[in-house]
Enzyme design. Structure first.
Site, PDB file in Angstrom:
ATOM      1  N   LYS A  64       0.853  -1.208   0.000  1.00  0.00           N
ATOM      2  CA  LYS A  64       0.000   0.000   0.000  1.00  0.00           C
ATOM      3  C   LYS A  64       0.881   1.246   0.000  1.00  0.00           C
ATOM      4  O   LYS A  64       0.723   2.146   0.839  1.00  0.00           O
ATOM      5  CB  LYS A  64      -0.920   0.021   1.222  1.00  0.00           C
ATOM      6  CG  LYS A  64      -1.977  -1.046   1.256  1.00  0.00           C
ATOM      7  CD  LYS A  64      -3.163  -0.713   0.376  1.00  0.00           C
ATOM      8  CE  LYS A  64      -4.251  -1.747   0.438  1.00  0.00           C
ATOM      9  NZ  LYS A  64      -4.056  -2.962   1.170  1.00  0.00           N
ATOM     10  N   TYR A  70      11.020   8.719  -3.925  1.00  0.00           N
ATOM     11  CA  TYR A  70      12.296   8.410  -3.273  1.00  0.00           C
ATOM     12  C   TYR A  70      12.112   7.381  -2.147  1.00  0.00           C
ATOM     13  O   TYR A  70      12.830   6.389  -2.051  1.00  0.00           O
ATOM     14  CB  TYR A  70      12.924   9.709  -2.727  1.00  0.00           C
ATOM     15  CG  TYR A  70      14.049   9.449  -1.754  1.00  0.00           C
ATOM     16  CD1 TYR A  70      15.325   9.109  -2.213  1.00  0.00           C
ATOM     17  CD2 TYR A  70      13.828   9.511  -0.371  1.00  0.00           C
ATOM     18  CE1 TYR A  70      16.343   8.842  -1.322  1.00  0.00           C
ATOM     19  CE2 TYR A  70      14.848   9.243   0.519  1.00  0.00           C
ATOM     20  CZ  TYR A  70      16.104   8.905   0.042  1.00  0.00           C
ATOM     21  OH  TYR A  70      17.107   8.628   0.932  1.00  0.00           O
ATOM     22  N   GLY A 173     -12.608  -8.354   0.417  1.00  0.00           N
ATOM     23  CA  GLY A 173     -13.848  -8.048   1.146  1.00  0.00           C
ATOM     24  C   GLY A 173     -14.737  -9.261   1.309  1.00  0.00           C
ATOM     25  O   GLY A 173     -15.868  -9.161   1.789  1.00  0.00           O
ATOM     26  N   GLY A 195      -8.672 -13.671   2.643  1.00  0.00           N
ATOM     27  CA  GLY A 195      -7.712 -13.946   3.703  1.00  0.00           C
ATOM     28  C   GLY A 195      -8.260 -14.869   4.765  1.00  0.00           C
ATOM     29  O   GLY A 195      -8.209 -16.104   4.646  1.00  0.00           O
TER      30      GLY A 195
HETATM   31  P1  BMP Z   1      -9.671 -10.752   4.730  1.00  0.00           P
HETATM   32  O1  BMP Z   1     -10.283 -11.641   3.635  1.00  0.00           O
HETATM   33  O2  BMP Z   1      -9.086 -11.532   5.852  1.00  0.00           O
HETATM   34  O3  BMP Z   1     -10.591  -9.664   5.159  1.00  0.00           O
HETATM   35  O4  BMP Z   1      -8.390 -10.043   4.082  1.00  0.00           O
HETATM   36  C1  BMP Z   1      -8.515  -9.088   3.069  1.00  0.00           C
HETATM   37  C2  BMP Z   1      -7.160  -8.660   2.593  1.00  0.00           C
HETATM   38  O5  BMP Z   1      -7.311  -7.658   1.584  1.00  0.00           O
HETATM   39  C3  BMP Z   1      -6.292  -8.022   3.677  1.00  0.00           C
HETATM   40  O6  BMP Z   1      -4.940  -8.306   3.348  1.00  0.00           O
HETATM   41  C4  BMP Z   1      -6.522  -6.533   3.508  1.00  0.00           C
HETATM   42  O7  BMP Z   1      -5.414  -5.766   3.915  1.00  0.00           O
HETATM   43  C5  BMP Z   1      -6.710  -6.425   2.000  1.00  0.00           C
HETATM   44  N1  BMP Z   1      -7.565  -5.314   1.536  1.00  0.00           N
HETATM   45  C6  BMP Z   1      -8.849  -5.155   2.013  1.00  0.00           C
HETATM   46  O8  BMP Z   1      -9.344  -5.915   2.842  1.00  0.00           O
HETATM   47  N2  BMP Z   1      -9.598  -4.126   1.509  1.00  0.00           N
HETATM   48  C7  BMP Z   1      -9.121  -3.239   0.591  1.00  0.00           C
HETATM   49  O9  BMP Z   1      -9.852  -2.364   0.176  1.00  0.00           O
HETATM   50  C8  BMP Z   1      -7.826  -3.411   0.116  1.00  0.00           C
HETATM   51  C9  BMP Z   1      -7.055  -4.462   0.595  1.00  0.00           C
HETATM   52  O10 BMP Z   1      -5.851  -4.648   0.123  1.00  0.00           O
END
Ligand code: BMP
Length: 225
Positions: A64, A70, A173, A195
């Protein structure tokens, strides 16, 4: 294969990373590693752990990035070769940031992914209010892919319509954040980033098989429309 597993939950536990990637390798398109995996570890060891038990899949570094070029370069110089792509925020803009970043990544053979909109409700506070400006930046930078939320599939559909088929849409999501497997694919995404639904399951391969089935049903429902 349409699932990218977000491995945050495993942290920098090398044996844990080897175990989950070995169990899920044949069912996924790739893995997303982020700060919870890299902090306190050597990025090379983390990447090697994934590659040791699963080869030939996308490895995405979800850093992110949101800084001047730099500083982003200083961070990326610490990463070894072998990354498929790196995620940066679109809202940092072009000059002094994304234009230079794109150039740097191209030279290293790494793809750029930009965040277009996020999956949490707070994305509406600022990020989504800048939708039009973000879209302009994405059109100008032409990244390999963008991140858009499975929790708000209408945004995915809109982005797909406005950006065409050439851009890859990756969508988080699903599961812990409320969307179902297949929701994002049905709306026009290419990959679903998942995740905790997988990494906290006592049977990651079993849950992934169910996810693959749900995704196939969603994709077929669109084809039959
Ligand atoms: P989970 O399915 O456990 O909620 O994980 C979602 C993953 O996607 C996490 O790594 C989170 O940082 C990332 N993520 C997110 O959930 N929403 C976003 O808008 C962007 C993301 O990178």
């Amino acid at each position: 294969m349409r699932t990218i597993v977000a491995l945050d939950n495993i942290g920098s536990n090398i044996e844990g990373l080897k175990e989950i990637t070995q169990k899920t390798c044949s069912l996924v398109a790739g893995y997303k590693l982020g700060w919870p995996n890299f902090i306190g570890a050597n990025p090379r060891d983390i990447l090697n752990a994934v590659k040791a038990s699963c080869q030939g899949k996308m490895i995405i570094a979800d850093l992110k990035l949101a800084d001047i070029f730099y500083t982003m370069k200083r961070v990326l110089d610490m990463f070894p070769e072998g990354l498929h792509s790196v995620i940066a925020h679109a809202l940092i803009g072009t000059n002094g940031a994304l234009l230079e970043l794109k150039d740097y990544l191209e030279k290293r053979g790494i793809n750029l992914i930009l965040v277009a909109s996020m999956s949490h409700p707070g994305s509406r506070d600022v990020i989504d209010k800048c939708y039009e400006d973000t879209l302009e930046i994405i059109k100008l930078i032409e990244p390999w892919g963008i991140v858009a939320p499975a929790t708000r599939p209408r945004i995915i559909t809109r982005l797909r319509k406005e950006l065409g088929r050439d851009i890859v849409i990756l969508s988080p999501g699903i599961g812990a954040q409320g969307a179902r497997p297949g929701d994002a694919l049905r709306a026009g995404a290419d990959y679903e980033i998942i995740g905790r639904m997988i990494t906290t399951s006592p049977d990651p391969a079993g849950i992934l098989k169910e996810i693959v089935e749900e995704q196939a049903t969603a994709v077929n429902s669109v084809k039959n429309e």
